[in-house]
Design a protein around this motif. Structure first.
Motif, PDB file in Angstrom:
ATOM      1  N   PHE A 286      52.146   6.130  50.133  1.00 47.57           N
ATOM      2  CA  PHE A 286      52.623   4.766  49.887  1.00 47.57           C
ATOM      3  C   PHE A 286      51.467   3.777  49.936  1.00 47.57           C
ATOM      4  O   PHE A 286      51.351   2.905  49.074  1.00 47.57           O
ATOM      5  CB  PHE A 286      53.699   4.386  50.909  1.00 47.57           C
ATOM      6  N   LEU A 287      50.600   3.927  50.920  1.00 51.62           N
ATOM      7  CA  LEU A 287      49.448   3.027  51.030  1.00 51.62           C
ATOM      8  C   LEU A 287      48.516   3.187  49.837  1.00 51.62           C
ATOM      9  O   LEU A 287      47.960   2.207  49.344  1.00 51.62           O
ATOM     10  CB  LEU A 287      48.698   3.275  52.338  1.00 51.62           C
ATOM     11  N   SER A 288      48.362   4.404  49.354  1.00 54.19           N
ATOM     12  CA  SER A 288      47.536   4.651  48.177  1.00 54.19           C
ATOM     13  C   SER A 288      48.147   3.972  46.951  1.00 54.19           C
ATOM     14  O   SER A 288      47.439   3.359  46.147  1.00 54.19           O
ATOM     15  CB  SER A 288      47.409   6.158  47.944  1.00 54.19           C
ATOM     16  N   LEU A 289      49.461   4.092  46.810  1.00 52.76           N
ATOM     17  CA  LEU A 289      50.163   3.435  45.706  1.00 52.76           C
ATOM     18  C   LEU A 289      49.975   1.921  45.778  1.00 52.76           C
ATOM     19  O   LEU A 289      49.647   1.266  44.778  1.00 52.76           O
ATOM     20  CB  LEU A 289      51.651   3.781  45.725  1.00 52.76           C
ATOM     21  N   ALA A 290      50.153   1.353  46.967  1.00 54.79           N
ATOM     22  CA  ALA A 290      50.003  -0.093  47.141  1.00 54.79           C
ATOM     23  C   ALA A 290      48.580  -0.535  46.810  1.00 54.79           C
ATOM     24  O   ALA A 290      48.371  -1.571  46.165  1.00 54.79           O
ATOM     25  CB  ALA A 290      50.369  -0.481  48.576  1.00 54.79           C
ATOM     26  N   GLU A 291      47.604   0.253  47.204  1.00 48.47           N
ATOM     27  CA  GLU A 291      46.206  -0.090  46.913  1.00 48.47           C
ATOM     28  C   GLU A 291      45.940  -0.029  45.408  1.00 48.47           C
ATOM     29  O   GLU A 291      45.283  -0.912  44.851  1.00 48.47           O
ATOM     30  CB  GLU A 291      45.269   0.871  47.641  1.00 48.47           C
ATOM     31  N   GLN A 292      46.451   0.996  44.737  1.00 52.95           N
ATOM     32  CA  GLN A 292      46.256   1.114  43.295  1.00 52.95           C
ATOM     33  C   GLN A 292      46.923  -0.045  42.550  1.00 52.95           C
ATOM     34  O   GLN A 292      46.358  -0.587  41.601  1.00 52.95           O
ATOM     35  CB  GLN A 292      46.820   2.445  42.794  1.00 52.95           C
TER      36      GLN A 292
ATOM     37  N   HIS B 134      46.455  -5.146  39.610  1.00 57.09           N
ATOM     38  CA  HIS B 134      46.738  -6.578  39.516  1.00 57.09           C
ATOM     39  C   HIS B 134      45.437  -7.382  39.438  1.00 57.09           C
ATOM     40  O   HIS B 134      45.288  -8.255  38.576  1.00 57.09           O
ATOM     41  CB  HIS B 134      47.574  -7.035  40.701  1.00 57.09           C
ATOM     42  N   THR B 135      44.504  -7.102  40.311  1.00 58.17           N
ATOM     43  CA  THR B 135      43.240  -7.831  40.347  1.00 58.17           C
ATOM     44  C   THR B 135      42.463  -7.670  39.046  1.00 58.17           C
ATOM     45  O   THR B 135      41.959  -8.648  38.478  1.00 58.17           O
ATOM     46  CB  THR B 135      42.386  -7.354  41.536  1.00 58.17           C
ATOM     47  N   THR B 136      42.387  -6.447  38.547  1.00 55.47           N
ATOM     48  CA  THR B 136      41.638  -6.173  37.318  1.00 55.47           C
ATOM     49  C   THR B 136      42.265  -6.859  36.115  1.00 55.47           C
ATOM     50  O   THR B 136      41.574  -7.497  35.316  1.00 55.47           O
ATOM     51  CB  THR B 136      41.559  -4.655  37.075  1.00 55.47           C
ATOM     52  N   THR B 137      43.571  -6.742  35.976  1.00 51.96           N
ATOM     53  CA  THR B 137      44.231  -7.345  34.814  1.00 51.96           C
ATOM     54  C   THR B 137      44.252  -8.862  34.905  1.00 51.96           C
ATOM     55  O   THR B 137      44.147  -9.552  33.885  1.00 51.96           O
ATOM     56  CB  THR B 137      45.660  -6.794  34.628  1.00 51.96           C
ATOM     57  N   GLN B 138      44.374  -9.404  36.098  1.00 52.55           N
ATOM     58  CA  GLN B 138      44.344 -10.858  36.252  1.00 52.55           C
ATOM     59  C   GLN B 138      42.966 -11.400  35.876  1.00 52.55           C
ATOM     60  O   GLN B 138      42.858 -12.417  35.190  1.00 52.55           O
ATOM     61  CB  GLN B 138      44.692 -11.256  37.685  1.00 52.55           C
ATOM     62  N   ARG B 139      41.915 -10.727  36.278  1.00 50.66           N
ATOM     63  CA  ARG B 139      40.554 -11.147  35.933  1.00 50.66           C
ATOM     64  C   ARG B 139      40.360 -11.113  34.412  1.00 50.66           C
ATOM     65  O   ARG B 139      39.795 -12.040  33.826  1.00 50.66           O
ATOM     66  CB  ARG B 139      39.539 -10.242  36.621  1.00 50.66           C
ATOM     67  N   ALA B 140      40.864 -10.064  33.772  1.00 52.26           N
ATOM     68  CA  ALA B 140      40.744  -9.960  32.316  1.00 52.26           C
ATOM     69  C   ALA B 140      41.527 -11.075  31.628  1.00 52.26           C
ATOM     70  O   ALA B 140      41.064 -11.647  30.633  1.00 52.26           O
ATOM     71  CB  ALA B 140      41.240  -8.591  31.845  1.00 52.26           C
ATOM     72  N   ALA B 141      42.695 -11.403  32.136  1.00 54.84           N
ATOM     73  CA  ALA B 141      43.504 -12.471  31.546  1.00 54.84           C
ATOM     74  C   ALA B 141      42.797 -13.818  31.669  1.00 54.84           C
ATOM     75  O   ALA B 141      42.777 -14.605  30.718  1.00 54.84           O
ATOM     76  CB  ALA B 141      44.875 -12.527  32.215  1.00 54.84           C
ATOM     77  N   VAL B 142      42.211 -14.088  32.814  1.00 48.17           N
ATOM     78  CA  VAL B 142      41.486 -15.344  33.019  1.00 48.17           C
ATOM     79  C   VAL B 142      40.310 -15.439  32.060  1.00 48.17           C
ATOM     80  O   VAL B 142      40.050 -16.498  31.469  1.00 48.17           O
ATOM     81  CB  VAL B 142      41.019 -15.469  34.492  1.00 48.17           C
ATOM     82  N   GLN B 143      39.604 -14.339  31.861  1.00 45.73           N
ATOM     83  CA  GLN B 143      38.467 -14.350  30.941  1.00 45.73           C
ATOM     84  C   GLN B 143      38.926 -14.636  29.514  1.00 45.73           C
ATOM     85  O   GLN B 143      38.260 -15.382  28.781  1.00 45.73           O
ATOM     86  CB  GLN B 143      37.721 -13.013  30.998  1.00 45.73           C
ATOM     87  N   GLN B 144      40.046 -14.069  29.102  1.00 47.75           N
ATOM     88  CA  GLN B 144      40.555 -14.314  27.758  1.00 47.75           C
ATOM     89  C   GLN B 144      40.985 -15.765  27.591  1.00 47.75           C
ATOM     90  O   GLN B 144      40.728 -16.383  26.562  1.00 47.75           O
ATOM     91  CB  GLN B 144      41.724 -13.374  27.438  1.00 47.75           C
ATOM     92  N   VAL B 145      41.653 -16.320  28.589  1.00 51.37           N
ATOM     93  CA  VAL B 145      42.067 -17.723  28.526  1.00 51.37           C
ATOM     94  C   VAL B 145      40.836 -18.612  28.416  1.00 51.37           C
ATOM     95  O   VAL B 145      40.793 -19.531  27.588  1.00 51.37           O
ATOM     96  CB  VAL B 145      42.935 -18.107  29.741  1.00 51.37           C
ATOM     97  N   ASN B 146      39.826 -18.345  29.227  1.00 53.03           N
ATOM     98  CA  ASN B 146      38.597 -19.143  29.163  1.00 53.03           C
ATOM     99  C   ASN B 146      37.949 -19.050  27.792  1.00 53.03           C
ATOM    100  O   ASN B 146      37.469 -20.040  27.248  1.00 53.03           O
ATOM    101  CB  ASN B 146      37.609 -18.707  30.244  1.00 53.03           C
ATOM    102  N   TYR B 147      37.936 -17.860  27.220  1.00 53.97           N
ATOM    103  CA  TYR B 147      37.353 -17.666  25.897  1.00 53.97           C
ATOM    104  C   TYR B 147      38.077 -18.520  24.864  1.00 53.97           C
ATOM    105  O   TYR B 147      37.450 -19.246  24.088  1.00 53.97           O
ATOM    106  CB  TYR B 147      37.431 -16.183  25.514  1.00 53.97           C
ATOM    107  N   TRP B 148      39.404 -18.446  24.837  1.00 54.11           N
ATOM    108  CA  TRP B 148      40.171 -19.165  23.822  1.00 54.11           C
ATOM    109  C   TRP B 148      40.161 -20.671  24.051  1.00 54.11           C
ATOM    110  O   TRP B 148      40.184 -21.443  23.096  1.00 54.11           O
ATOM    111  CB  TRP B 148      41.591 -18.609  23.728  1.00 54.11           C
ATOM    112  N   LEU B 149      40.127 -21.122  25.291  1.00 54.71           N
ATOM    113  CA  LEU B 149      40.017 -22.561  25.541  1.00 54.71           C
ATOM    114  C   LEU B 149      38.661 -23.082  25.077  1.00 54.71           C
ATOM    115  O   LEU B 149      38.574 -24.177  24.504  1.00 54.71           O
ATOM    116  CB  LEU B 149      40.226 -22.876  27.023  1.00 54.71           C
ATOM    117  N   THR B 150      37.613 -22.301  25.288  1.00 51.80           N
ATOM    118  CA  THR B 150      36.292 -22.697  24.808  1.00 51.80           C
ATOM    119  C   THR B 150      36.272 -22.761  23.286  1.00 51.80           C
ATOM    120  O   THR B 150      35.758 -23.724  22.701  1.00 51.80           O
ATOM    121  CB  THR B 150      35.221 -21.709  25.319  1.00 51.80           C
TER     122      THR B 150
END
Length: 80
Positions: A6-12, A17-33
């Motif tokens: 369970f802890l392994s699942l929660a960590e994954q 979440h962290t990886t995809t959120q970072r990618a989403a922020v980068q895409q938003v920044n790109y398109w706003l620029t």
């Protein structure tokens, strides 16, 4: 389900979440620029009307702000 699994699942899920959120922020920044650069380009073309320099003082930004507000323009504004 054992705690270690369970802890392994929660960590994954947290890493996912962290990886995809970072990618989403980068895409938003790109398109706003890109959007902001294009707005500047269009304003320059409008103001200069094919000339090397613009004739400033025509209150373009004031008129655009009044017509568009905080969001994108809904209709093609007509200069007053």
């Amino acid at each position: 389900m054992p705690d270690s699994t369970f802890l392994s699942l929660a960590e994954q899920l947290g890493q996912l979440h962290t990886t995809t959120q970072r990618a989403a922020v980068q895409q938003v920044n790109y398109w706003l620029t890109a959007r902001n650069w294009l707005v500047g380009y269009y304003l320059t073309e409008y103001e200069q009307a094919g000339q090397d320099r613009a004739a400033y003082g025509q209150r373009l930004l004031v008129e655009l702000a009044r017509t568009c507000g905080r969001g994108a323009c809904q209709a093609s504004p007509k200069p007053t």
